[in-house]
Design a protein around this motif. Sequence first.
Motif, short mmCIF file in Angstrom:
data_model
loop_
_atom_site.label_atom_id
_atom_site.label_comp_id
_atom_site.label_asym_id
_atom_site.label_seq_id
_atom_site.Cartn_x
_atom_site.Cartn_y
_atom_site.Cartn_z
N LEU A 143 0.86 -1.19 0.00
CA LEU A 143 0.00 0.00 0.00
C LEU A 143 0.89 1.23 0.00
N PRO A 144 0.43 2.33 -0.58
CA PRO A 144 1.24 3.56 -0.55
C PRO A 144 1.48 4.00 0.88
N ARG A 145 2.64 4.57 1.12
CA ARG A 145 2.96 5.14 2.42
C ARG A 145 2.24 6.48 2.58
N LEU A 146 1.76 6.72 3.77
CA LEU A 146 1.17 8.03 4.05
C LEU A 146 2.30 9.01 4.31
N PRO A 147 2.18 10.23 3.82
CA PRO A 147 3.24 11.21 4.05
C PRO A 147 3.38 11.51 5.54
N ALA A 148 4.63 11.71 5.97
CA ALA A 148 4.90 12.07 7.36
C ALA A 148 4.48 13.51 7.59
N ARG A 149 4.04 13.76 8.79
CA ARG A 149 3.61 15.15 9.11
C ARG A 149 4.73 15.91 9.70
#
Length: 149
Positions: A143-149
């Motif tokens: 699954l695509p990685r969620l961008p870090a905040r």
Amino acid sequence: MNRDRTLVAVQFALLTVILAGGRRGRGRPRSVQAAGAALTLGGLILAAWSGRTLGRNLTPLPTPIERGTLVQRGPYRCVRHPIYTALLLLAGGWTVARGGRVSVVGTLLLAALLRHKAGIEDAALAELHPDHAAYRARTGAFLPRLPAR
């Protein structure tokens, strides 16, 4: 190489079990069957796109082909193993649409097998391609990685 061929044989055996284990959707609401069909269609489309993007690098074995390239375009821009994701969408969609405990168990076993194959593939690609570490750090396996905040 025997290990690779055994993993592929088990993968195809599990896919066969999943397909044979469905109950033909008896008693399932049409909306559930439609959702399963949509997942299955999504898996087919992703598999075709991923295979076409890999081109001559395509192999069912977890060991990459000799002198292959590290593909980072198309669906590989978002995930490292989109064909495995596609297989899970296909198996999951079939299981949702058709039902059956055998298909559920087969899909869970397939997920575990594909995770194992992905680990072997990532290790082999890291040995062959110095830029694989950076690619792996920014790209999820299935699954695509969620961008870090």
